[in-house]
Design an enzyme around this catalytic site. Structure first.
Site, short mmCIF file in Angstrom:
data_model
loop_
_atom_site.label_atom_id
_atom_site.label_comp_id
_atom_site.label_asym_id
_atom_site.label_seq_id
_atom_site.Cartn_x
_atom_site.Cartn_y
_atom_site.Cartn_z
N TRP A 198 1.79 38.56 24.96
CA TRP A 198 0.28 38.16 26.40
C TRP A 198 0.38 37.03 26.23
O TRP A 198 -0.12 36.31 24.95
CB TRP A 198 -0.24 39.02 25.53
N GLU A 244 3.48 42.82 27.65
CA GLU A 244 2.26 43.08 27.91
C GLU A 244 2.27 42.32 29.41
O GLU A 244 1.96 41.26 29.46
CB GLU A 244 1.21 42.88 26.58
N LYS A 288 -0.58 42.30 32.57
CA LYS A 288 -2.45 42.80 32.58
C LYS A 288 -2.36 42.90 34.44
O LYS A 288 -1.71 41.81 34.57
CB LYS A 288 -3.25 41.58 31.47
N ASP A 295 -0.70 48.40 28.26
CA ASP A 295 -2.90 48.28 27.44
C ASP A 295 -3.22 49.47 28.38
O ASP A 295 -3.37 48.50 29.81
CB ASP A 295 -2.97 47.26 27.15
N HIS A 343 -5.79 47.43 31.00
CA HIS A 343 -4.58 46.59 32.32
C HIS A 343 -4.32 47.37 33.39
O HIS A 343 -4.17 46.11 33.90
CB HIS A 343 -3.58 45.98 31.18
N HIS A 380 -0.69 49.61 23.78
CA HIS A 380 -1.91 48.96 23.10
C HIS A 380 -3.15 50.00 23.45
O HIS A 380 -3.51 50.52 25.52
CB HIS A 380 -2.70 47.76 23.80
N ASP A 422 -12.11 45.68 31.77
CA ASP A 422 -11.22 45.39 30.33
C ASP A 422 -11.39 44.64 29.25
O ASP A 422 -11.31 44.17 28.73
CB ASP A 422 -9.69 44.42 30.30
N ASP A 456 -11.93 46.21 26.22
CA ASP A 456 -11.92 46.16 25.21
C ASP A 456 -12.75 47.27 23.94
O ASP A 456 -13.11 46.50 22.99
CB ASP A 456 -11.35 45.47 23.87
N ASP A 504 -5.85 48.10 20.51
CA ASP A 504 -6.31 46.74 20.55
C ASP A 504 -7.67 47.17 21.40
O ASP A 504 -7.41 47.45 22.31
CB ASP A 504 -5.38 46.44 21.96
C1 RNT Z 1 -6.16 40.88 26.25
C2 RNT Z 1 -4.41 41.40 25.50
C3 RNT Z 1 -4.10 41.52 23.99
C4 RNT Z 1 -5.29 40.80 23.05
C5 RNT Z 1 -4.48 40.83 21.76
C6 RNT Z 1 -5.39 40.25 20.92
O1 RNT Z 1 -6.19 40.89 27.43
O2 RNT Z 1 -4.53 42.92 26.11
O3 RNT Z 1 -3.10 42.40 23.48
O4 RNT Z 1 -5.89 41.99 23.12
O5 RNT Z 1 -3.50 40.10 21.91
ZN ZN Z 2 -3.92 44.61 24.32
#
Ligand code: RNT
Ligand code: ZN
Length: 413
Positions: A179, A221, A223, A254, A257, A281, A289, A291, A320
């Site tokens: 990523w 990954e 985004k 993810d 994303h 993820h 995003d 998290d 994640d």
């Molecule tokens: C960031 C991505 C990525 C990170 C990790 C720490 O937007 O989701 O996967 O969260 O690599």
């Molecule tokens: Zn991620």
């Protein structure tokens, strides 16, 4: 209701709870080390930057490898089953001098491998394309500056070697996820150039390292946007799909994303059809995003449903999220247990019978039963699963975390 009664009730709709317990026990979730210290790592005290950020200032975060390992061990003791740990390159363990990202190697990861070996668990990996001065104007592998690209290409190659070392030493697979934060705050004048450079850099990484193609599973990954890169990300969903498909690596989804109204679970079946395996993820976006720690919400339920229906063995399920505003150990335990609970609920749903109703056009019955089955006694089966795994089934695990917090985490000042 007792487990025996729940078992009977499920049997009436064709569900074998014993089988569900057995199957759930086989699913190893990759727990992300970075919830333990706000994506800090061990290279500097600066914390996460250049494309990634955490919010919150809760006390007690892990400051050293020993502290992080101890916190992971403690969290794992409250999570049923055997899982995996997902490391980032910035979590290398350096002796006196920090080795830069383009030169790190297995040396910095030997203590992690020894730790994982002792516990009989697998490790997954991630190159770290952030929190570094060589993220220039928000770009890494797609930078117009060849020197910058070369630095990050070397990093990628070194990381593949480390992933190969993990797989060999631990005799298991190692998913290595790429990523990069690359993108622009405002409308770019050239959307193609950075993507051409990104593809070229990635090609150089994958050609530049020798690794076991069966056991080391590179994932890529996508985004949609990030803070500071609102207008354009190089690794958009389309770019990632095309690159991964043409280079025969895996694309990674993810949950944070995409546009918030997009149903990420709906993407899974297409991924499975065209990639054969799906990397995930599991995260929770709140308006962006963000998290947040995953909850037992509809999004998680839908993702778990797809994973179960399409065969968990075809998935790389990694968590994640990183919340720095609450107890980090509790965040791990809660997220892992929530993922397992949703997987279990999906296993306790008569999916084939519901699919039959769909094919027969019996949409009323389908809707009613989908809803009614949600209230079947999955909690009893969860409790039995936890009992057999010798971990608390209910919220009593929180008191244990609070004690650990009082005795250990809050003493870290
Ligand atoms: C960031 C991505 C990525 C990170 C990790 C720490 O937007 O989701 O996967 O969260 O690599
Ligand atoms: Zn991620």
């Amino acid at each position: 209701m007792s487990y025996a009664e729940a078992k009977k009730k499920y049997a009436k709709i064709g569900i074998d709870t014993e089988k569900a317990i057995e199957e759930l026990g086989k699913i190893a979730i990759s727990m992300h080390c970075w919830q333990g210290d706000d994506v800090g790592g061990f290279e500097s005290v600066g914390g996460a930057s250049n494309g990634i950020q955490t919010t919150g200032n809760y006390p007690g975060k892990a400051r050293t490898p020993e502290e992080l390992m101890a916190d992971i061990d403690f969290a794992m003791s409250l999570i049923p089953g055997k899982h995996r740990v997902n490391l980032h390159a910035c979590y290398g363990i350096h002796k006196n001098k920090v080795v830069d990202r383009d030169s790190i190697g297995i040396e910095q990861f030997k203590p992690w491998v020894a730790w994982a070996k002792e516990r009989g668990i697998g490790l997954d990996f991630n190159p770290t394309f952030f929190s570094h001065a060589n993220v220039v104007d928000g770009l890494t592998l797609s930078s117009p500056d060849e020197k910058i690209r070369k630095f990050w290409i070397k990093h990628g190659i070194q990381c593949l070697k480390i992933a190969d070392y993990f797989a060999k030493e631990l005799d298991t697979t190692c998913a290595i996820n790429f990523w990069c934060p690359d993108g622009f705050k405002d409308e770019p004048s050239d959307r193609l150039g950075p993507r051409v450079r990104m593809a070229d850099s990635l090609d150089k990484i994958f050609k530049g390292a020798k690794y076991d193609k069966k056991r080391v599973l590179p994932t890529f990954e996508s985004k949609l946007f990030g803070i500071g890169v609102e207008s354009y990300t190089v690794n958009s969903h389309e770019f990632v799909m095309g690159y991964a498909q043409s280079r025969k690596i895996l694309a990674l989804l993810d949950m944070g994303h995409f546009h918030l109204t997009e149903n990420v679970a709906d993407k899974i079946s297409s991924f499975l059809m065209f990639f054969g395996k799906v990397a995930f993820h599991i995260s929770r976006p709140v308006r962006w995003d963000s998290d947040h720690v995953i909850r037992q919400n509809d999004d998680l339920r839908a993702a778990a449903q797809e994973i179960v229906q399409m065969g968990p063995e075809n998935f790389i399920v990694a968590l994640d999220y990183f919340d720095a505003s609450i107890c980090r150990v509790a965040a791990w335990v809660l997220g892992m247990r929530n993922m397992q609970k949703e997987l279990l609920k999906a296993m306790l749903t008569p999916n084939a019978a519901l699919a039959k109703l769909q094919d027969e056009g019996k949409f009323t019955q389908q809707l009613v039963l989908q809803e009614e089955y949600k209230n079947y006694p999955a909690d009893e089966v969860w409790a039995e699963f936890c009992k057999r795994a010798k971990v608390p089934a209910d919220e009593s695990w929180l008191a244990k975390v609070e004690k650990y917090e009082e005795n250990i985490l809050l003493k870290r000042v």
